[in-house]
Design a protein around this motif. Structure first.
Motif, PDB file in Angstrom:
ATOM      1  N   MET A   1      60.387  23.574  61.311  1.00  0.00           N
ATOM      2  CA  MET A   1      60.921  22.339  62.495  1.00  0.00           C
ATOM      3  C   MET A   1      60.403  21.021  62.576  1.00  0.00           C
ATOM      4  SD  MET A   1      62.516  23.604  65.579  1.00  0.00           S
ATOM      5  CE  MET A   1      62.653  25.152  65.891  1.00  0.00           C
ATOM      6  N   PRO A   2      61.181  19.910  62.469  1.00  0.00           N
ATOM      7  CA  PRO A   2      60.542  18.641  62.194  1.00  0.00           C
ATOM      8  C   PRO A   2      59.292  18.347  63.551  1.00  0.00           C
ATOM      9  CG  PRO A   2      63.081  18.604  61.938  1.00  0.00           C
ATOM     10  CD  PRO A   2      62.161  19.988  62.526  1.00  0.00           C
ATOM     11  N   LEU A   3      58.610  17.334  64.137  1.00  0.00           N
ATOM     12  CA  LEU A   3      57.658  17.322  64.695  1.00  0.00           C
ATOM     13  C   LEU A   3      59.051  15.413  65.062  1.00  0.00           C
ATOM     14  CD1 LEU A   3      55.431  17.697  66.844  1.00  0.00           C
ATOM     15  CD2 LEU A   3      54.303  16.476  65.269  1.00  0.00           C
ATOM     16  N   TYR A   4      58.878  15.183  66.328  1.00  0.00           N
ATOM     17  CA  TYR A   4      59.729  14.456  66.846  1.00  0.00           C
ATOM     18  C   TYR A   4      59.047  13.877  67.981  1.00  0.00           C
ATOM     19  CZ  TYR A   4      63.626  15.664  64.332  1.00  0.00           C
ATOM     20  OH  TYR A   4      64.634  15.351  63.257  1.00  0.00           O
ATOM     21  N   GLU A   5      58.351  12.620  68.252  1.00  0.00           N
ATOM     22  CA  GLU A   5      57.799  11.926  69.216  1.00  0.00           C
ATOM     23  C   GLU A   5      58.973  11.164  69.902  1.00  0.00           C
ATOM     24  OE1 GLU A   5      53.859   8.830  69.506  1.00  0.00           O
ATOM     25  OE2 GLU A   5      55.224   9.223  67.655  1.00  0.00           O
ATOM     26  N   TYR A   6      58.547  11.565  71.128  1.00  0.00           N
ATOM     27  CA  TYR A   6      59.377  11.171  72.907  1.00  0.00           C
ATOM     28  C   TYR A   6      58.670  10.211  74.080  1.00  0.00           C
ATOM     29  CZ  TYR A   6      62.309  14.886  70.868  1.00  0.00           C
ATOM     30  OH  TYR A   6      63.401  14.832  70.359  1.00  0.00           O
ATOM     31  N   TYR A   7      59.314   9.450  74.877  1.00  0.00           N
ATOM     32  CA  TYR A   7      58.649   8.583  75.354  1.00  0.00           C
ATOM     33  C   TYR A   7      59.378   8.866  76.489  1.00  0.00           C
ATOM     34  CZ  TYR A   7      57.286   4.505  77.953  1.00  0.00           C
ATOM     35  OH  TYR A   7      56.225   3.518  78.659  1.00  0.00           O
ATOM     36  N   CYS A   8      58.401   9.102  77.647  1.00  0.00           N
ATOM     37  CA  CYS A   8      59.301   9.261  79.101  1.00  0.00           C
ATOM     38  C   CYS A   8      58.929   7.578  79.540  1.00  0.00           C
ATOM     39  CB  CYS A   8      58.401   9.936  79.739  1.00  0.00           C
ATOM     40  SG  CYS A   8      59.124  10.601  81.516  1.00  0.00           S
ATOM     41  N   SER A   9      60.215   7.099  79.945  1.00  0.00           N
ATOM     42  CA  SER A   9      59.542   5.872  80.882  1.00  0.00           C
ATOM     43  C   SER A   9      59.552   6.255  82.121  1.00  0.00           C
ATOM     44  CB  SER A   9      61.066   4.763  80.710  1.00  0.00           C
ATOM     45  OG  SER A   9      62.035   5.357  81.360  1.00  0.00           O
ATOM     46  N   GLN A  10      59.455   7.229  82.791  1.00  0.00           N
ATOM     47  CA  GLN A  10      59.546   7.796  84.659  1.00  0.00           C
ATOM     48  C   GLN A  10      58.261   7.850  84.483  1.00  0.00           C
ATOM     49  OE1 GLN A  10      61.988  10.665  86.230  1.00  0.00           O
ATOM     50  NE2 GLN A  10      62.613  10.793  84.525  1.00  0.00           N
ATOM     51  N   CYS A  11      57.057   7.694  83.494  1.00  0.00           N
ATOM     52  CA  CYS A  11      55.410   8.201  84.065  1.00  0.00           C
ATOM     53  C   CYS A  11      54.968   7.084  82.413  1.00  0.00           C
ATOM     54  CB  CYS A  11      55.024   9.821  84.143  1.00  0.00           C
ATOM     55  SG  CYS A  11      55.784  10.765  82.573  1.00  0.00           S
ATOM     56  N   GLU A  12      55.518   6.537  81.643  1.00  0.00           N
ATOM     57  CA  GLU A  12      55.143   6.523  80.922  1.00  0.00           C
ATOM     58  C   GLU A  12      54.043   6.918  79.481  1.00  0.00           C
ATOM     59  OE1 GLU A  12      52.984   2.861  81.797  1.00  0.00           O
ATOM     60  OE2 GLU A  12      55.042   1.503  82.446  1.00  0.00           O
ATOM     61  N   THR A  13      54.766   8.123  79.626  1.00  0.00           N
ATOM     62  CA  THR A  13      53.959   8.945  78.716  1.00  0.00           C
ATOM     63  C   THR A  13      54.952   9.116  76.637  1.00  0.00           C
ATOM     64  OG1 THR A  13      53.116  10.101  80.420  1.00  0.00           O
ATOM     65  CG2 THR A  13      53.000  11.266  78.686  1.00  0.00           C
ATOM     66  N   LYS A  14      53.819   9.284  76.421  1.00  0.00           N
ATOM     67  CA  LYS A  14      54.681   9.208  74.821  1.00  0.00           C
ATOM     68  C   LYS A  14      54.453  10.673  74.183  1.00  0.00           C
ATOM     69  CE  LYS A  14      54.288   5.538  71.194  1.00  0.00           C
ATOM     70  NZ  LYS A  14      53.985   5.434  70.598  1.00  0.00           N
ATOM     71  N   PHE A  15      54.505  12.364  74.002  1.00  0.00           N
ATOM     72  CA  PHE A  15      54.579  12.800  73.778  1.00  0.00           C
ATOM     73  C   PHE A  15      55.652  13.675  72.787  1.00  0.00           C
ATOM     74  CE2 PHE A  15      58.687  14.891  75.583  1.00  0.00           C
ATOM     75  CZ  PHE A  15      59.002  14.378  76.471  1.00  0.00           C
ATOM     76  N   GLU A  16      54.791  14.670  71.898  1.00  0.00           N
ATOM     77  CA  GLU A  16      56.069  14.532  70.545  1.00  0.00           C
ATOM     78  C   GLU A  16      56.497  16.469  70.737  1.00  0.00           C
ATOM     79  OE1 GLU A  16      52.168  14.767  68.370  1.00  0.00           O
ATOM     80  OE2 GLU A  16      52.835  13.268  67.064  1.00  0.00           O
ATOM     81  N   LEU A  17      56.917  16.835  69.921  1.00  0.00           N
ATOM     82  CA  LEU A  17      58.293  18.121  70.780  1.00  0.00           C
ATOM     83  C   LEU A  17      58.472  18.119  69.485  1.00  0.00           C
ATOM     84  CD1 LEU A  17      58.511  18.755  73.639  1.00  0.00           C
ATOM     85  CD2 LEU A  17      60.893  17.774  73.143  1.00  0.00           C
ATOM     86  N   LEU A  18      58.825  19.707  68.913  1.00  0.00           N
ATOM     87  CA  LEU A  18      59.452  20.542  67.679  1.00  0.00           C
ATOM     88  C   LEU A  18      60.776  20.540  67.641  1.00  0.00           C
ATOM     89  CD1 LEU A  18      57.169  22.808  66.451  1.00  0.00           C
ATOM     90  CD2 LEU A  18      57.363  20.923  65.385  1.00  0.00           C
ATOM     91  N   ARG A  19      61.297  20.462  67.120  1.00  0.00           N
ATOM     92  CA  ARG A  19      62.892  20.003  67.760  1.00  0.00           C
ATOM     93  C   ARG A  19      63.599  20.367  66.440  1.00  0.00           C
ATOM     94  NH1 ARG A  19      65.801  16.165  72.510  1.00  0.00           N
ATOM     95  NH2 ARG A  19      66.290  18.383  73.685  1.00  0.00           N
ATOM     96  N   SER A  20      64.553  21.032  66.173  1.00  0.00           N
ATOM     97  CA  SER A  20      65.600  21.299  64.919  1.00  0.00           C
ATOM     98  C   SER A  20      66.492  19.850  65.152  1.00  0.00           C
ATOM     99  CB  SER A  20      67.303  21.851  65.402  1.00  0.00           C
ATOM    100  OG  SER A  20      67.868  21.881  66.332  1.00  0.00           O
ATOM    101  N   MET A  21      66.416  18.866  63.663  1.00  0.00           N
ATOM    102  CA  MET A  21      67.185  17.977  63.090  1.00  0.00           C
ATOM    103  C   MET A  21      67.876  17.031  64.074  1.00  0.00           C
ATOM    104  SD  MET A  21      67.634  16.495  59.792  1.00  0.00           S
ATOM    105  CE  MET A  21      65.574  17.488  59.283  1.00  0.00           C
TER     106      MET A  21
END
Ligand SMILES: [Zn+2]
Length: 78
Positions: A1-21
């Motif tokens: 499963m690919p790893l994607y990067e996400y950004y939360c504008s509420q707490c200004e946090t970047k995190f990575e998540l494994l998700r299906s395409m």
């Protein structure tokens, strides 16, 4: 499963998540429990994996470092 990067504008946090395409563009929940984190486009990742294999340097020490064009031929600063 690919790893994607996400950004939360509420707490200004970047995190990575494994998700299906197929779900990669869905809003995600951040580690702090906020919903609606948006996926960071892959162009901002360290390595851009274009299908054509073409790579362009991101950033630099010239005026072009703020340019969002992929090519100097379309650069508005040129
Ligand atoms: Zn958050």
């Amino acid at each position: 499963m690919p790893l994607y990067e996400y950004y939360c504008s509420q707490c200004e946090t970047k995190f990575e998540l494994l998700r299906s395409m197929s779900r990669s563009d869905d809003p995600a929940a951040c580690p702090n429990g906020h919903n609606g984190a948006q996926r960071v486009p892959s162009v901002f990742s360290a390595v851009s994996k274009g299908a054509g294999g073409e790579t362009a340097p991101i950033g630099g020490d010239s005026a072009c470092s703020t340019c969002t064009s992929s090519s100097c031929s379309t650069c508005p600063l040129a």
